[in-house]
Motif scaffolding. Structure first.
Motif: not given
Ligand code: HEC
Length: 113
Positions: A73-74, A79-80, A103-104, A111-113
């Motif tokens: 997770p990123l 990610w962007k 990226a969204r 994802g991670k926070p």
């Protein structure tokens, strides 16, 4: 997604068999079989979600979706940066605003926070 492909197997014994064909060896008969192959799930396309169409269109041109979905997770920023790298370094044909959209999406699915 379940992908099913019919694979045609031809036991290509024709050449050697006919070369060796003798009175008791009728060579030249090819054996043709079909088999159904179910490819493993997950690595072919991205899971559904807002932006998955874009990812399916843009992120499997050079490698599998699994290359992306198997990452740890990123955060959105990470990610962007990853997507921006695909664009700037490897030449992914993305419009600038598509970097954020993808990226969204990737943050939403992994994802991670
Ligand atoms: C123009 C070709 C190309 C496109 C299009 C592309 N990538 Fe890549 N990607 C690469 C290459 C080359 C690598 C590195 C492969 C390796 O190291 O073996 C890579 C590797 C990756 C990796 C693994 C981590 C890393 O940085 O090496 C991720 C994650 C990734 N891509 C995400 C994406 C996403 C998301 C998209 C869609 C926006 C995308 N890629 C589109 C070429 C591309």
């Amino acid at each position: 997604m379940k992908a099913s492909a019919a694979v045609l197997l031809v036991w290509a014994s024709c050449v050697s068999a006919s070369a060796m064909a003798g009175p008791d060896k009728p060579g030249g008969a090819a054996v043709i079989r079909t088999v159904d192959v179910t490819l493993p799930n997950g690595s072919l396309t991205f899971p559904p979600g807002v932006g998955s169409n874009l990812a399916n269109a843009q992120c499997v041109i050079c490698h599998s979706a699994g290359m992306v979905t198997r990452q740890p997770p990123l955060s959105f920023q990470e990610w962007k940066a990853e997507v921006a790298k695909m664009r700037a370094v490897y030449g992914a044909p993305l419009a600038v605003d598509e970097v954020d959209q993808i990226a969204r999406y990737l943050t939403a699915i992994n994802g991670k926070p």
